[in-house]
Enzyme design. Structure first.
Site, short mmCIF file in Angstrom:
data_model
loop_
_atom_site.label_atom_id
_atom_site.label_comp_id
_atom_site.label_asym_id
_atom_site.label_seq_id
_atom_site.Cartn_x
_atom_site.Cartn_y
_atom_site.Cartn_z
N CYS A 109 0.88 -1.18 0.00
CA CYS A 109 0.00 0.00 0.00
C CYS A 109 0.92 1.22 0.00
O CYS A 109 1.21 1.79 1.05
CB CYS A 109 -0.88 0.00 1.24
SG CYS A 109 -1.84 -1.51 1.46
N PRO A 112 1.33 7.84 -1.07
CA PRO A 112 2.04 8.56 -2.13
C PRO A 112 3.55 8.29 -2.20
O PRO A 112 4.24 8.95 -2.95
CB PRO A 112 1.80 10.03 -1.77
CG PRO A 112 1.74 10.03 -0.28
CD PRO A 112 1.08 8.72 0.10
N GLY A 113 4.06 7.34 -1.40
CA GLY A 113 5.44 6.93 -1.63
C GLY A 113 6.45 7.32 -0.56
O GLY A 113 7.65 7.16 -0.77
N GLY A 114 5.99 7.80 0.57
CA GLY A 114 6.93 8.17 1.65
C GLY A 114 7.83 7.00 2.03
O GLY A 114 9.05 7.12 2.08
N ASP A 133 -0.32 0.12 -5.21
CA ASP A 133 -1.46 0.75 -4.53
C ASP A 133 -2.72 0.50 -5.33
O ASP A 133 -2.66 0.28 -6.54
CB ASP A 133 -1.25 2.26 -4.34
CG ASP A 133 -2.05 2.81 -3.16
OD1 ASP A 133 -1.50 2.94 -2.06
OD2 ASP A 133 -3.26 3.07 -3.35
N ASP A 160 -5.35 -4.29 -6.34
CA ASP A 160 -5.86 -4.53 -4.99
C ASP A 160 -4.88 -5.54 -4.38
O ASP A 160 -4.78 -6.68 -4.85
CB ASP A 160 -7.27 -5.12 -5.10
CG ASP A 160 -7.83 -5.48 -3.73
OD1 ASP A 160 -7.04 -5.63 -2.76
OD2 ASP A 160 -9.06 -5.62 -3.63
N ASP A 176 1.63 -1.07 4.88
CA ASP A 176 1.28 0.21 5.53
C ASP A 176 -0.21 0.37 5.29
O ASP A 176 -0.65 1.00 4.32
CB ASP A 176 2.10 1.35 4.89
CG ASP A 176 1.90 2.67 5.61
OD1 ASP A 176 1.37 2.68 6.73
OD2 ASP A 176 2.28 3.71 5.03
N CYS A 226 -1.38 4.18 11.17
CA CYS A 226 -1.22 5.44 11.90
C CYS A 226 -2.45 5.66 12.79
O CYS A 226 -2.96 6.76 12.87
CB CYS A 226 -0.97 6.60 10.96
SG CYS A 226 -2.29 6.87 9.77
C1 LIG Z 1 -1.48 4.70 4.86
S1 LIG Z 1 -1.70 4.90 3.16
C2 LIG Z 1 -0.11 4.47 2.52
C3 LIG Z 1 0.94 5.52 2.74
C4 LIG Z 1 2.26 5.18 2.05
N1 LIG Z 1 2.75 3.88 2.42
C5 LIG Z 1 3.33 6.20 2.32
O1 LIG Z 1 4.19 5.96 3.18
O2 LIG Z 1 3.32 7.26 1.67
C6 LIG Z 1 -2.65 3.49 2.75
C7 LIG Z 1 -2.77 3.24 1.26
O3 LIG Z 1 -3.45 2.00 1.09
C8 LIG Z 1 -4.10 2.03 -0.16
N2 LIG Z 1 -5.03 0.89 -0.21
C9 LIG Z 1 -6.24 0.76 0.37
N3 LIG Z 1 -6.74 -0.46 0.13
C10 LIG Z 1 -5.83 -1.11 -0.63
C11 LIG Z 1 -5.77 -2.40 -1.21
N4 LIG Z 1 -6.78 -3.29 -1.07
N5 LIG Z 1 -4.69 -2.74 -1.94
C12 LIG Z 1 -3.67 -1.86 -2.11
N6 LIG Z 1 -3.68 -0.62 -1.58
C13 LIG Z 1 -4.74 -0.26 -0.85
C14 LIG Z 1 -4.70 3.42 -0.17
O4 LIG Z 1 -5.00 3.81 -1.50
C15 LIG Z 1 -3.59 4.26 0.47
O5 LIG Z 1 -2.79 4.84 -0.51
#
Ligand SMILES: C[S@@+](CC[C@H](N)C(=O)[O-])C[C@H]1O[C@@H](n2cnc3c(N)ncnc32)[C@H](O)[C@@H]1O
Length: 298
Positions: A109, A112-114, A133, A160, A176, A226
């Protein structure tokens, strides 16, 4: 629908009043050095040129505290990809995963790539990070960040993650997970409805289960959120420890934190969960984070 408040955590968060204060207070800006674009020493000079206060983070020398800054992204050096703006608490998960150079990594997941760009930095642009993602809109910023920071070892994928279908097995997997993000609530102190937490808890478990499947024997998985909700943290990890061939490990980084919970209300997660860590806003004047590190059995 009954709205709950953060008081549901009164008995599990030490220094609860300090915690409540920190939740509402303004956060300092923190940034992370991008070694692909600039030497660390040069970045320090550049940051000093742009910001009045620049201090290396005590537990992570590649992160910098800039104090209260209005627009930390409005500099030439940011556009050039010399640094990435990232919450201090969010810098811990990639360090917990600690991928070796030349390894194969999956960031399930990633947008935006942090953490993707941090993993790339830790691997010194070697090996491969598959940054996945589900949200196409968020993939744009993921691609933009990977490109701005020149992370040439990153491949972006749009899936997904619960349905990822590949025969590839990874040395390291980061989950994440999408979560109720209570750690970033600040002034909005009412929480998401219980139903949202329960739905997310099921999704988080499905993501972590898939992560176990896609990890090589003896490979490492980090699960993080988080949020403070044990239903999205310890409950998810405890369920996976029950059903998958994985064990939980201690996290060897020196970030200020509390231990994971053995129980919450009527739910019992087990003593092993104390190896997970909980970072609260008052620890770093940053967001909240939960991190658990798992090892797949050989
Ligand atoms: C907490 S954010 C990720 C932040 C990212 N790791 C960073 O450090 O910038 C959670 C992410 O999970 C994605 N997401 C939600 N359900 C998902 C799924 N079933 N498969 C893949 N990504 C998913 C969301 O689109 C979102 O971008």
């Amino acid at each position: 629908m009954v709205k709950e408040t953060l008081y549901r955590y009164k008995d599990i968060i030490p220094d609860f009043d300090t915690f409540l204060q920190a939740i509402k207070s303004r956060r300092i800006t923190t940034v992370r050095w991008n070694p692909h674009k600039v030497a660390r020493k040069e970045l320090i000079e550049e940051l000093k040129e742009c910001f009045a206060h620049v201090e290396s983070i005590s537990w992570y020398k590649d992160g910098f505290r800039l104090g209260y800054v209005e627009k930390p992204g409005k500099t030439l050096y940011h556009a050039l990809g010399h640094y990435y703006i990232q919450e201090e608490s969010a810098m811990a998960a990639a360090l917990a995963l600690a991928p070796k150079k030349h390894s194969l990594v999956l960031d399930m997941c990633a947008a935006p790539g942090g953490k993707t760009t941090q993993l790339s930095a830790l691997m010194e642009n070697t090996g491969t990070v598959v940054a996945n993602d589900k949200a196409i809109a968020r993939l744009k910023s993921l691609v933009a960040n990977v490109s701005r920071l020149a992370c040439v070892n990153v491949i972006v994928s749009w899936n997904d993650a619960t349905k990822l279908d590949t025969s590839e097995r990874f040395d390291y997997v980061l989950v994440d997970a999408p979560c109720t993000a209570e750690g970033n609530l600040q002034n909005k102190i009412t929480l998401m409805p219980r139903e949202t937490r329960e739905t997310l808890s099921s999704l988080q478990k499905a993501l972590l289960k898939k992560a176990c499947e896609l990890t090589k024997p003896n490979g490492t998985i980090v699960y993080c959120t988080c949020t403070f909700a044990p239903e999205e943290n310890e409950r998810v990890v405890a369920a996976i420890l029950e059903e998958q061939e994985v064990k939980i490990e201690k996290i060897g980084i020196s970030v200020p934190h509390e231990k994971g919970l053995e129980s919450f209300g009527k739910e019992f997660y087990g003593e092993e969960l104390k190896k997970a860590i909980r970072i609260y806003p008052h620890h770093l004047n940053s967001g909240g984070a939960f991190i658990a590190k798992l090892k797949k059995k050989g």
